[in-house]
Design a protein around this motif. Structure first.
Motif, PDB file in Angstrom:
ATOM      1  N   THR A  15       0.758  -1.221   0.024  1.00  0.00           N
ATOM      2  CA  THR A  15      -0.001   0.070  -0.155  1.00  0.00           C
ATOM      3  C   THR A  15       0.811   1.338  -0.019  1.00  0.00           C
ATOM      4  N   HIS A  16       0.052   2.546  -0.360  1.00  0.00           N
ATOM      5  CA  HIS A  16       1.084   3.635  -0.360  1.00  0.00           C
ATOM      6  C   HIS A  16       0.195   4.488   0.455  1.00  0.00           C
ATOM      7  N   THR A  17       0.033   4.637   1.847  1.00  0.00           N
ATOM      8  CA  THR A  17      -0.819   5.319   2.821  1.00  0.00           C
ATOM      9  C   THR A  17      -0.059   5.842   3.970  1.00  0.00           C
ATOM     10  N   PRO A  18      -0.334   6.874   4.761  1.00  0.00           N
ATOM     11  CA  PRO A  18      -1.170   8.093   4.102  1.00  0.00           C
ATOM     12  C   PRO A  18      -0.562   8.794   2.896  1.00  0.00           C
ATOM     13  N   LYS A  55      21.643   4.062  -8.027  1.00  0.00           N
ATOM     14  CA  LYS A  55      20.566   4.161  -9.073  1.00  0.00           C
ATOM     15  C   LYS A  55      19.447   3.423  -8.510  1.00  0.00           C
ATOM     16  N   TRP A  56      18.191   3.866  -8.643  1.00  0.00           N
ATOM     17  CA  TRP A  56      17.105   3.223  -8.113  1.00  0.00           C
ATOM     18  C   TRP A  56      15.826   3.182  -8.814  1.00  0.00           C
ATOM     19  N   ALA A  57      15.077   2.369  -9.095  1.00  0.00           N
ATOM     20  CA  ALA A  57      13.584   2.366  -9.560  1.00  0.00           C
ATOM     21  C   ALA A  57      12.585   1.767  -8.746  1.00  0.00           C
ATOM     22  N   VAL A  58      11.394   2.436  -8.758  1.00  0.00           N
ATOM     23  CA  VAL A  58      10.364   1.905  -7.971  1.00  0.00           C
ATOM     24  C   VAL A  58       9.004   2.289  -8.935  1.00  0.00           C
ATOM     25  N   PRO A  59       8.133   0.844  -8.862  1.00  0.00           N
ATOM     26  CA  PRO A  59       6.899   1.140  -9.504  1.00  0.00           C
ATOM     27  C   PRO A  59       5.905   1.752  -8.695  1.00  0.00           C
ATOM     28  N   VAL A  60       4.995   2.586  -9.129  1.00  0.00           N
ATOM     29  CA  VAL A  60       3.562   2.854  -8.493  1.00  0.00           C
ATOM     30  C   VAL A  60       2.498   2.689  -9.281  1.00  0.00           C
ATOM     31  N   PHE A  61       1.393   2.743  -8.579  1.00  0.00           N
ATOM     32  CA  PHE A  61       0.349   2.372  -9.446  1.00  0.00           C
ATOM     33  C   PHE A  61      -0.977   2.982  -8.781  1.00  0.00           C
ATOM     34  N   SER A 126      -4.812   2.836  -0.941  1.00  0.00           N
ATOM     35  CA  SER A 126      -4.613   1.800   0.264  1.00  0.00           C
ATOM     36  C   SER A 126      -4.643   0.169  -0.451  1.00  0.00           C
ATOM     37  N   SER A 127      -4.676  -0.072  -1.641  1.00  0.00           N
ATOM     38  CA  SER A 127      -4.578  -1.264  -2.318  1.00  0.00           C
ATOM     39  C   SER A 127      -3.397  -1.583  -2.129  1.00  0.00           C
ATOM     40  N   SER A 128      -3.172  -3.192  -2.060  1.00  0.00           N
ATOM     41  CA  SER A 128      -1.732  -3.728  -1.781  1.00  0.00           C
ATOM     42  C   SER A 128      -1.050  -3.807  -3.113  1.00  0.00           C
ATOM     43  N   HIS A 129      -1.530  -2.916  -4.304  1.00  0.00           N
ATOM     44  CA  HIS A 129      -0.635  -2.793  -5.358  1.00  0.00           C
ATOM     45  C   HIS A 129      -0.356  -1.535  -5.614  1.00  0.00           C
ATOM     46  N   ALA A 130      -0.468  -0.526  -4.711  1.00  0.00           N
ATOM     47  CA  ALA A 130      -0.140   0.799  -4.977  1.00  0.00           C
ATOM     48  C   ALA A 130       1.625   1.084  -5.194  1.00  0.00           C
ATOM     49  N   ARG A 131       2.160   0.154  -4.699  1.00  0.00           N
ATOM     50  CA  ARG A 131       3.840   0.020  -4.771  1.00  0.00           C
ATOM     51  C   ARG A 131       4.233  -0.906  -5.720  1.00  0.00           C
ATOM     52  N   GLY A 132       3.323  -1.346  -6.805  1.00  0.00           N
ATOM     53  CA  GLY A 132       3.469  -2.400  -7.974  1.00  0.00           C
ATOM     54  C   GLY A 132       2.848  -3.334  -7.827  1.00  0.00           C
ATOM     55  N   LEU A 133       2.278  -3.815  -9.176  1.00  0.00           N
ATOM     56  CA  LEU A 133       1.316  -4.831  -9.502  1.00  0.00           C
ATOM     57  C   LEU A 133       2.033  -6.250  -9.591  1.00  0.00           C
ATOM     58  N   ALA A 134       1.645  -7.398  -8.759  1.00  0.00           N
ATOM     59  CA  ALA A 134       2.300  -8.683  -9.216  1.00  0.00           C
ATOM     60  C   ALA A 134       2.092  -9.159 -10.413  1.00  0.00           C
ATOM     61  N   GLY A 135       2.814  -9.753 -11.180  1.00  0.00           N
ATOM     62  CA  GLY A 135       2.593 -10.446 -12.359  1.00  0.00           C
ATOM     63  C   GLY A 135       1.918 -11.718 -12.227  1.00  0.00           C
TER      64      GLY A 135
END
Length: 154
Positions: A15-18, A55-61, A126-135
Motif C-alpha cells: 500500500t501507499h498510505t497516508p 541508481k534506483w527504480a520503484v513502481p507505483v500504481f 490503500s490497495s496492496s498494489h499501490a507500490r507495484g502490481l504482481a505479475g
C-alpha cells in the motif's frame, strides 16, 4: 551490487498510505554483490567508505503524483541526499503503472553509512498494489524497489 524488494509471483508491492508522507520502500534481497560491498537490514542498506553511484527504480500504481528520494544516516543523523524524478500515475478508472527513478553520486568518507529509498505519493491508495502490481506468473518473482550500486575509488 544489486539489491531489491523481491516478492513471490502472487504478492503485490504494498500500500501507499497516508498521502503526502515519505514511506520507506521495502528492500529484502541481494540479487548480486560480487565484491561484498552492501548489507541489507530492516529495508535499509549499509555501505562502507568509498565513492558510489547509486541508481534506483520503484513502481507505483494509481497514486497520482509520486516522487522518490535517497537518504543517508551516519551516527544517528539522517540527511536526504537527492530526490528522484516525479511521475504521474492515472487514477479513477485508468490503470497505468509508472516507474519513479533516481540516481546519486555519493562520496562517503565515514567508515559506514546506512541508506534507504523512500517514496511520496499525492494520493493515498490503500490497495496492496499501490507500490507495484504482481505479475501472477507462477515461478517468477516480482521485483519492486530495485537498486544498483557501483563502487569506485576515492
Amino acid at each position: 551490487a544489486i539489491i531489491c524488494d523481491r516478492k513471490a509471483y502472487n504478492i503485490d508491492g504494498g500500500t501507499h498510505t497516508p498521502a503526502d508522507t515519505w514511506l520507506v520502500r521495502d528492500l529484502n534481497h541481494e540479487e548480486q554483490d560480487i565484491d561484498n560491498i552492501v548489507s541489507i537490514s530492516a529495508n535499509k542498506f549499509t555501505l562502507g567508505r568509498g565513492f558510489y553511484r547509486i541508481k534506483w527504480a520503484v513502481p507505483v500504481f494509481r497514486t497520482y503524483s509520486t516522487t522518490t528520494k535517497l537518504s543517508q544516516t551516519i551516527d544517528g543523523t539522517t540527511i536526504d541526499i537527492i530526490q528522484g524524478n516525479q511521475v504521474y500515475s492515472k487514477s479513477q478508472g485508468y490503470y497505468a503503472e509508472e516507474c519513479c527513478e533516481g540516481q546519486a553520486l555519493v562520496k562517503q568518507t565515514a567508515e559506514t553509512a546506512e541508506y534507504y529509498i523512500a517514496s511520496r505519493a499525492s494520493y493515498s491508495y490503500s490497495s496492496s498494489h499501490a507500490r507495484g502490481l504482481a505479475g501472477d506468473v507462477s515461478g517468477i518473482y516480482n521485483y519492486y524497489t530495485y537498486v544498483t550500486i557501483l563502487k569506485g575509488d576515492l
